[in-house]
Scaffold this motif. Sequence first.
Motif, mmCIF file in Angstrom:
data_model
loop_
_atom_site.group_PDB
_atom_site.id
_atom_site.type_symbol
_atom_site.label_atom_id
_atom_site.label_comp_id
_atom_site.label_asym_id
_atom_site.label_seq_id
_atom_site.Cartn_x
_atom_site.Cartn_y
_atom_site.Cartn_z
ATOM 1 N N VAL A 16 0.868 -1.174 0.000
ATOM 2 C CA VAL A 16 0.000 0.000 0.000
ATOM 3 C C VAL A 16 0.906 1.226 0.000
ATOM 4 O O VAL A 16 2.108 1.142 0.269
ATOM 5 C CB VAL A 16 -0.935 0.052 1.238
ATOM 6 N N TRP A 17 0.311 2.366 -0.295
ATOM 7 C CA TRP A 17 1.036 3.633 -0.215
ATOM 8 C C TRP A 17 0.802 4.249 1.153
ATOM 9 O O TRP A 17 -0.329 4.451 1.570
ATOM 10 C CB TRP A 17 0.561 4.589 -1.306
ATOM 11 N N HIS A 18 1.893 4.514 1.866
ATOM 12 C CA HIS A 18 1.856 5.157 3.171
ATOM 13 C C HIS A 18 2.237 6.622 3.020
ATOM 14 O O HIS A 18 2.874 7.012 2.048
ATOM 15 C CB HIS A 18 2.873 4.509 4.125
ATOM 16 N N THR A 26 8.940 7.013 10.810
ATOM 17 C CA THR A 26 7.756 6.158 10.760
ATOM 18 C C THR A 26 6.686 6.817 9.905
ATOM 19 O O THR A 26 6.666 8.029 9.735
ATOM 20 C CB THR A 26 7.174 5.892 12.167
ATOM 21 N N THR A 27 5.779 5.997 9.403
ATOM 22 C CA THR A 27 4.666 6.505 8.607
ATOM 23 C C THR A 27 3.630 7.130 9.538
ATOM 24 O O THR A 27 3.712 6.978 10.761
ATOM 25 C CB THR A 27 4.024 5.362 7.813
ATOM 26 N N PRO A 49 -5.295 3.138 4.655
ATOM 27 C CA PRO A 49 -6.417 3.917 5.174
ATOM 28 C C PRO A 49 -6.075 4.692 6.448
ATOM 29 O O PRO A 49 -6.539 5.815 6.634
ATOM 30 C CB PRO A 49 -7.508 2.881 5.439
ATOM 31 N N ASP A 50 -5.224 4.133 7.298
ATOM 32 C CA ASP A 50 -4.851 4.834 8.529
ATOM 33 C C ASP A 50 -3.982 6.059 8.236
ATOM 34 O O ASP A 50 -4.153 7.119 8.846
ATOM 35 C CB ASP A 50 -4.136 3.888 9.499
ATOM 36 N N CYS A 51 -3.036 5.914 7.315
ATOM 37 C CA CYS A 51 -2.208 7.062 6.925
ATOM 38 C C CYS A 51 -3.069 8.159 6.299
ATOM 39 O O CYS A 51 -2.897 9.343 6.601
ATOM 40 C CB CYS A 51 -1.135 6.642 5.929
ATOM 41 N N PHE A 55 -3.521 11.924 7.586
ATOM 42 C CA PHE A 55 -3.140 13.027 6.696
ATOM 43 C C PHE A 55 -4.311 13.991 6.504
ATOM 44 O O PHE A 55 -4.132 15.208 6.525
ATOM 45 C CB PHE A 55 -2.678 12.464 5.350
ATOM 46 N N ALA A 56 -5.511 13.467 6.351
ATOM 47 C CA ALA A 56 -6.702 14.321 6.200
ATOM 48 C C ALA A 56 -6.887 15.197 7.436
ATOM 49 O O ALA A 56 -7.181 16.387 7.313
ATOM 50 C CB ALA A 56 -7.942 13.480 5.963
ATOM 51 N N LYS A 57 -6.680 14.617 8.615
ATOM 52 C CA LYS A 57 -6.792 15.405 9.851
ATOM 53 C C LYS A 57 -5.759 16.516 9.904
ATOM 54 O O LYS A 57 -6.041 17.645 10.303
ATOM 55 C CB LYS A 57 -6.667 14.509 11.071
ATOM 56 N N LEU A 58 -4.522 16.185 9.500
ATOM 57 C CA LEU A 58 -3.452 17.189 9.499
ATOM 58 C C LEU A 58 -3.767 18.333 8.534
ATOM 59 O O LEU A 58 -3.496 19.492 8.839
ATOM 60 C CB LEU A 58 -2.123 16.539 9.105
ATOM 61 N N MET A 59 -4.314 18.005 7.385
ATOM 62 C CA MET A 59 -4.580 19.019 6.369
ATOM 63 C C MET A 59 -5.783 19.898 6.694
ATOM 64 O O MET A 59 -5.895 21.003 6.195
ATOM 65 C CB MET A 59 -4.786 18.365 4.983
#
Length: 63
Positions: A16-18, A26-27, A49-51, A55-59
């Motif tokens: 998967v893409w992290h 770490t990812t 999905p976890d990454c 990432f969505a939360k950070l953005m």
Amino acid sequence: MYEMCAGSEKPGEALVWHVMAKPATTTLCGQRLAHRVEAPKAQRAAHCPDCMASFAKLMTATT
């Protein structure tokens, strides 16, 4: 800054893409990638999905 890194979803599982911050080891989902996979080998890989949730939360976070 963040980058996409291909690696196993869990040890021994599918690629998967992290998402990883540039200076981090770490990812965003907390995994350490043992080795990076060349992008051509992961062209059809899904996104972790976890990454992506982190990432969505950070953005969308306000400072």
